[in-house]
Design an enzyme around this catalytic site. Structure first.
Site, PDB file in Angstrom:
ATOM      1  N   LYS A 165      83.497  39.238  53.811  1.00 41.29           N
ATOM      2  CA  LYS A 165      84.535  40.358  53.992  1.00 41.29           C
ATOM      3  C   LYS A 165      84.814  40.399  55.619  1.00 41.29           C
ATOM      4  CE  LYS A 165      82.403  43.635  51.871  1.00 41.29           C
ATOM      5  NZ  LYS A 165      81.820  44.934  51.347  1.00 41.29           N
ATOM      6  N   ASP A 200      76.861  49.285  47.704  1.00 41.30           N
ATOM      7  CA  ASP A 200      77.923  50.234  47.595  1.00 41.30           C
ATOM      8  C   ASP A 200      77.979  50.348  45.957  1.00 41.30           C
ATOM      9  OD1 ASP A 200      79.336  47.888  47.443  1.00 41.30           O
ATOM     10  OD2 ASP A 200      81.038  48.599  48.369  1.00 41.30           O
TER      11      ASP A 200
HETATM   12 MG    MG Z   1      83.370  50.995  50.679  1.00 42.78          MG
END
Ligand code: MG
Ligand code: ADP
Length: 460
Positions: A165, A200
């Protein structure tokens, strides 16, 4: 008029190559299920890492006390504290702060990044008020949400496999990220113990189950994409350790790295991948997630500008800049309902330096957004169906099955969200999809990480 014919041809080709009819969605779903099995079978059995999270106890509601969480995984990181009050009190108090990460730290050195995070956390701890209580003599405890692929070695340690990312920080890969954070906390003089390291998706799953017992999986559709779910421990063939008492283990799929010959891809995707920070990796993520959708659209528009002079005789220079067209802007254009598509016109002016775009050109832009967004949404739905199949929850007359969803892409990109939900219905059928619910788990990962810090507290 040759240029409109040319533009039409480019668009038609895009549409064909991105097509995701029901059959294709089913093939992708089946491929996902198959890779899940392979990834559980052995290390490196699949491009799906199917990482063992070491979370074998999910929140029960009995958690009590003050806990911190830190969420690192996108362009922002968040710090959070919660006061948990058991079954009656639930989340008694919570406070959250968001800090954006300077671009240079995302591609700098490891210590610099962790020092920046620790110093923001130090400021946050300093602002703790009387709504939060730490019993005398106890150390503050933190759940660390770290949304990059980590090979976990225990609930509170794990080595970074790779950055994704847009992060490419020097010197972290191969290291224990809890060690990196702990040393930075010490350099800042913060007395705090990291008791849980979670992805996450795992945090979102924990937060989701705290709210709703029927949650079986968590999906992230934000800057990146990922999924986690609750697996039977005895179904994890590669697991060497003793079976947990609960008989369950949360698996972090790292599904962004999924790839399959069934995935519909184009030359734009291949070029995007080749020029990315991580060529050959995260192929599914590059078709689906918020970091990339706008960039795919930009590449199509650039081709339309070059080959069909869509925006006049000159190619607008800004259109050649990678990642100038971000997904929120794409989304705003896609949702433009004005008769003359004035939002499209304004965004093209503001972000691409294209003024006086014709109505016909604006309509084409919207069509490109539609094709790219719907391909992403339908492929994301295929992944979810793959998980439901693995769990045996894709058939009619199933018990209530809940998916906890988090991420700005799903939350804010309405057409994307609606297309995903419609695809679930279309492919699962009316009856089976009636028992499948997708709920928004807002900041589930932050709360979830603090819940997991609580359930793995050093004082238990
Ligand atoms: Mg997030
Ligand atoms: P992260 O994934 O970085 O943890 P979020 O879950 O908040 O953070 O997701 C942020 C991402 O969601 C952005 O990078 C963007 O791609 C996408 N996003 C945010 N707002 C919108 C929007 N209005 N329309 C489409 N996508 C959006």
């Amino acid at each position: 008029n040759g240029r409109w014919a040319r533009a039409g041809a480019v668009l038609k080709e895009l549409e064909e190559q991105c097509a995701t009819p029901v059959e294709k969605v089913k093939e992708v779903a089946d491929a996902m299920t198959k890779e899940m099995h392979a990834g559980l079978e052995s290390e490196d059995g699949s491009m799906l890492k199917m990482l063992i999270s070491f979370v074998d106890r999910l929140p029960t509601g009995d958690e009590r006390g003050l806990f911190y969480a830190l969420d690192l995984g996108g362009t922002n990181f968040r710090v959070l504290r919660v006061q948990l009050g058991g079954k009656e009190g639930r989340v008694v108090n919570q406070q959250c702060e968001e800090v954006s990460i300077p671009q240079d730290l995302m591609v700098g050195g490891s210590d610099e990044l962790f020092d920046f995070i620790a110093s923001a956390l130090a400021n946050f701890v300093a602002s703790e008020d009387e709504d939060f209580h730490l019993p005398n003599g106890k150390q503050r405890e933190l759940g660390f949400t770290f949304s990059f692929p980590v090979k976990q070695t225990s609930i509170a340690s794990g080595t970074l496999i790779k950055w994704t990312k847009g992060f490419n920080v020097n010197g972290t890969v191969g290291k224990d990220v809890v060690g990196e954070l702990t040393r930075a906390l010490q350099r800042q003089g913060i007395d705090m113990q990291v008791t849980a390291l979670v992805n996450d998706t795992v945090g979102t799953l924990a937060g989701g189950i705290y709210d709703d017992n029927d949650v079986v999986a968590a999906i992230i559709l934000g800057t990146g994409t990922n999924a986690a779910y609750v697996e039977r421990a005895d179904a994890i063939k590669k697991w060497q350790g003793p079976l947990p008492n609960s008989g369950e283990m949360v698996i972090n799929m790292e599904w962004g790295n999924f790839r399959s010959s069934y995935l519909p891809t184009t030359d734009y995707d291949h070029a995007l991948d080749a020029e990315s920070l991580n060529p050959g990796q995260q192929i599914y993520e590059k078709l689906i997630s918020g970091m990339y959708l706008g960039e795919i659209v930009r590449r199509v528009l650039l081709r339309l500008a070059v080959e069909a002079a869509l925006f006049g005789d000159n190619v607008p220079p800004q259109l050649e800049v990678p990642f100038v067209l971000q997904t929120p802007v794409m989304s705003a254009m896609h949702h433009d309902t004005s008769a003359d598509l004035k939002v499209v016109g304004a965004k093209m002016q503001d972000f691409l330096g294209i003024s006086n775009s014709s109505f016909k050109a604006r309509k084409l832009v919207v069509q490109v957004c539609d094709i790219v967004a719907k391909r992403g949404a339908r492929l994301a739905a295929a992944g979810i169906i793959g998980i439901l199949k693995k769990l045996g929850c894709d058939r009619p007359n199933m018990k209530r099955t809940v998916i906890a969803m988090d991420g700005g892409l799903y939350e804010h990109y309405t057409i994307f969200r609606e297309s995903l939900l419609a695809t679930l219905k279309e492919v699962l059928g009316e009856e089976a999809s009636a028992s499948v619910l997708v709920i928004m788990a807002n900041d589930g990962s932050g709360i979830g990480a603090s819940l997991l810090a609580a359930s793995h507290s050093q004082y238990l």
